[in-house]
Motif scaffolding. Structure first.
Motif, PDB file in Angstrom:
ATOM      1  N   GLY A 124       3.945   7.002   6.083  1.00  0.00           N
ATOM      2  CA  GLY A 124       5.107   6.594   5.466  1.00  0.00           C
ATOM      3  C   GLY A 124       5.218   5.738   4.243  1.00  0.00           C
ATOM      4  N   ALA A 125       3.950   4.807   4.344  1.00  0.00           N
ATOM      5  CA  ALA A 125       3.900   3.634   3.332  1.00  0.00           C
ATOM      6  C   ALA A 125       3.374   4.364   1.965  1.00  0.00           C
ATOM      7  CB  ALA A 125       2.968   2.759   3.949  1.00  0.00           C
ATOM      8  N   ALA A 147       1.135  -8.008  10.292  1.00  0.00           N
ATOM      9  CA  ALA A 147      -0.297  -8.362   9.309  1.00  0.00           C
ATOM     10  C   ALA A 147      -0.874  -7.158   9.058  1.00  0.00           C
ATOM     11  CB  ALA A 147      -1.310  -9.292  10.245  1.00  0.00           C
ATOM     12  N   GLU A 148      -0.691  -6.086   9.875  1.00  0.00           N
ATOM     13  CA  GLU A 148      -1.309  -4.802   9.802  1.00  0.00           C
ATOM     14  C   GLU A 148      -0.440  -4.150   8.496  1.00  0.00           C
ATOM     15  OE1 GLU A 148      -3.998  -3.041  13.276  1.00  0.00           O
ATOM     16  OE2 GLU A 148      -1.966  -2.499  13.275  1.00  0.00           O
ATOM     17  N   CYS A 149       0.920  -4.253   8.901  1.00  0.00           N
ATOM     18  CA  CYS A 149       1.830  -3.719   7.606  1.00  0.00           C
ATOM     19  C   CYS A 149       1.489  -4.457   6.368  1.00  0.00           C
ATOM     20  CB  CYS A 149       3.335  -3.612   8.003  1.00  0.00           C
ATOM     21  SG  CYS A 149       3.662  -2.880   9.612  1.00  0.00           S
ATOM     22  N   GLY A 163       0.645  -2.129   3.023  1.00  0.00           N
ATOM     23  CA  GLY A 163       1.574  -2.232   1.903  1.00  0.00           C
ATOM     24  C   GLY A 163       0.660  -2.788   0.566  1.00  0.00           C
ATOM     25  N   GLU A 164      -0.521  -3.541   0.770  1.00  0.00           N
ATOM     26  CA  GLU A 164      -1.329  -3.969  -0.446  1.00  0.00           C
ATOM     27  C   GLU A 164      -1.921  -2.510  -0.690  1.00  0.00           C
ATOM     28  OE1 GLU A 164      -4.639  -7.208  -1.748  1.00  0.00           O
ATOM     29  OE2 GLU A 164      -4.013  -7.198   0.300  1.00  0.00           O
ATOM     30  N   PRO A 168       3.332  -1.544  -4.776  1.00  0.00           N
ATOM     31  CA  PRO A 168       3.235  -2.513  -5.702  1.00  0.00           C
ATOM     32  C   PRO A 168       3.918  -3.904  -5.336  1.00  0.00           C
ATOM     33  CG  PRO A 168       4.174  -1.140  -6.821  1.00  0.00           C
ATOM     34  CD  PRO A 168       3.774  -0.421  -5.309  1.00  0.00           C
ATOM     35  N   ARG A 169       5.223  -3.357  -4.967  1.00  0.00           N
ATOM     36  CA  ARG A 169       6.032  -4.593  -4.615  1.00  0.00           C
ATOM     37  C   ARG A 169       6.720  -4.665  -3.374  1.00  0.00           C
ATOM     38  NH1 ARG A 169      10.004  -5.133  -9.862  1.00  0.00           N
ATOM     39  NH2 ARG A 169       8.734  -4.859 -11.310  1.00  0.00           N
ATOM     40  N   MET A 170       6.819  -6.046  -2.855  1.00  0.00           N
ATOM     41  CA  MET A 170       7.377  -6.153  -1.534  1.00  0.00           C
ATOM     42  C   MET A 170       8.496  -7.184  -1.468  1.00  0.00           C
ATOM     43  SD  MET A 170       5.291  -7.123   2.032  1.00  0.00           S
ATOM     44  CE  MET A 170       4.698  -8.703   1.133  1.00  0.00           C
TER      45      MET A 170
END
Length: 550
Positions: free
Chosen positions: A104-105, A126-128, A132-133, A137-139
């Motif tokens: 999904g990411a 932390a895993e998410c 994400g990294e 690019p944005r969070m």
């Protein structure tokens, strides 16, 4: 509440994919449901098992449409867009479903990391964050469930958590945006999301590539495959291929959240109806332009270890390899450049990120990182014409000391079953069989697919192009020099290997029969002038000694 745009107005709609990630039971699905106006067939835990267990078990998709924000009107107007549609990708949070989370990411433009303000940063949070990294690019970090805090301690708890989150994220490669605080009454305003949108890359050229996440049949219509277009465009009556099954089908109809459309392009969330296809044959996978994707039995990737993974990355070990929506077991073999000085400064800078964690940090305490680009020199320096050295394991730091940036390294992946994937796609290696209750990072390494081997007999047909060698060394003791031509030696090194090296040099070694009683020396060639020359050529042949000759 910002007014919603009329989905039936004229002009095109820009689709913006927002992933909702976080630890299980942090309120992700409730947030997505509060924001959305249209739900897909799999949204909001409609799966019976999800309702029974009370948690999200699969990707859920929903959407809402708003007017274009002021900062996008000019650019979007030129491209014919008149409204903005947010597609929310609700990802599960349970540790056992990390394969689905990674899938999904990889299809999102912005990530919402939902944090339970009462429980704070947890293992899957932390895993998410790490996922994400690698993928987004944005969070935006959202502090949720603040109504569960005592009113007298609420503001202090919010300030403490906000400070901790900012410290965790201040140097990551992700552009971290302001932390919104979700406080009843709901629904929350989409103003924040509108303010943080940007114009993502949308290109209709090139072959079609669509990531399918659900597949089901509709009586009287056909089989519907829902997913996100990652590349190219799709239109009515197009012929598409399901490469994992080697079948092609014609597109009968296309919908975007129940609205019929004639075409769709990169970034759009669509449902594609085809006929004469059994939905049980495809749960997740890829759909593409016929002949544009390859099915691989093995591949070569660039490798960077994720710093929070505490296990060793050893050659011939097996990892769970995630490529797109597919996860398959593969045997990994590492190799690198012959000398540690070959590290480029650009690659050294790229290795500093959340993937390189402090030695004493835990997976939920991130405090140092620098940006990690999606394309780095490491991905561009691989070439079949170069020579590489075989490694028993991934090398940490310069010269294996564990200090400094990691040298350039690559790996051969040998899949247990064939996988279908595009070139240069993101590859994530994990140890998903690790105890999910342990406070340990399961993501081991990441990289990009550089070369793929379609031939099942790749070990004989294609792999020989890869020039990987091992260095071999034997230690022994030279007892005495007999004359200017001969050396009497014994020890643990192989006499046969010594002969092989000396034959190439035009020399001869007299052997000790205690070492190789069944061996016979080679014919005497032309000799050198002194024992020192023979000694020198022994060293050149890779034979070291522990004492000098008499």
């Amino acid at each position: 509440m910002t007014a919603m745009a009329d989905p039936g107005n004229s002009g095109k709609t820009l689709n913006f994919n927002v992933g909702v990630l976080g630890h299980v039971d942090s309120g992700k699905t409730s947030l997505a449901k509060a924001l959305s106006s249209t739900a897909s067939t799999a949204a909001f835990d409609k799966n019976p098992q999800s309702k029974e267990r009370g948690i999200t078990l699969d990707l859920g998709f929903s959407s809402f449409t708003v007017d274009l924000p002021e900062h996008l009107k000019e650019d979007c107007g030129v491209r014919g867009y008149s409204s903005l549609q947010f597609t929310l990708v609700d990802c599960p949070g349970h540790a056992s479903l990390i394969r689905t989370i990674i899938g999904g990411a990889q299809i999102i433009d912005l990530m919402l990391l939902v944090v339970d303000v009462v429980k704070g940063l947890q293992t899957q949070t932390a895993e998410c964050l790490l996922i994400g990294e690698l993928t987004c690019p944005r969070m935006v970090v959202i502090l949720n469930k603040i109504d569960l805090l005592p009113s007298t301690k609420r503001q202090a708890a919010i300030d403490k958590m906000s400070k901790r989150m900012h410290k965790t994220l201040e140097n990551t490669s992700i552009t971290c945006l302001p932390l919104p605080i979700l406080d009843p009454p709901w629904p929350p305003s989409p103003k924040l999301l509108k303010a943080q949108t940007y114009l993502p890359r949308r290109d209709s050229s090139g072959p079609l590539l669509m990531a399918v996440d659900h597949c089901f049949s509709i009586r009287g219509q056909g089989t519907v495959m829902t997913g996100t277009i990652l590349q190219g465009a799709l239109a009515l009556n197009d012929t598409v291929e399901i490469p994992s099954l080697k079948v092609t089908r014609k597109v009968k109809s296309v919908q975007m959240f129940r609205q019929p459309v004639g075409s769709a392009m990169q970034g759009d969330r669509v449902g594609v109806c085809v006929t004469q296809f059994d939905p049980k044959l495809l749960e997740r996978g890829m759909v593409c332009t016929p002949g544009s994707l390859r099915t691989l039995h093995a591949g070569l990737i660039s490798v960077r270890k994720i710093g929070y993974f505490r296990g060793a990355l050893t050659t011939r070990s097996k990892f769970h390899i995630t490529v797109g929506h597919e996860t398959v077991m593969a045997k990994v073999s590492f190799f690198g450049l012959p000398t540690p000085t070959s590290l480029s400064s650009a690659a050294a800078n790229d290795n500093q990120s959340l993937l390189q964690a402090p030695a004493d940090a835990s997976p939920t305490e991130t405090n140092s990182a620098c940006p990690l680009s999606k394309s780095s020199p490491l991905d561009k320096t691989f070439c079949f014409d170069r020579e590489y050295i075989y490694q028993e394991e991934y090398v940490n730091g310069q010269s294996g000391t564990g200090e400094g940036p990691n040298p350039e390294q690559w790996a051969l992946l040998e899949f247990e079953r064939p996988v279908t994937c595009p070139s240069f796609c993101l590859v994530i290696g994990s140890k998903l069989d690790t105890d999910i209750h342990a406070n340990a990072c399961r993501l081991a390494f990441q990289g990009r697919l550089l070369e793929g081997f379609e031939d099942k007999g790749y070990t004989e047909s294609t792999l020989p192009r890869l020039k990987v060698y091992k260095t071999k060394q034997r230690e022994g003791q030279v007892e005495r020099g007999l004359c200017s031509l001969c050396v009497h030696a014994c020890g643990s090194w192989s006499v046969r290997e010594a002969w092989r090296g000396m034959r190439a040099l035009g020399e001869m070694v007299h052997h000790d029969t205690r070492v190789a009683p069944d061996a016979s020396p080679p014919a005497r060639p032309a000799c050198l002038s002194d024992t020192g020359a023979v000694w020198s050529h022994l060293a050149d042949a890779g034979i070291t000694y522990t004492s000098p000759p008499p």
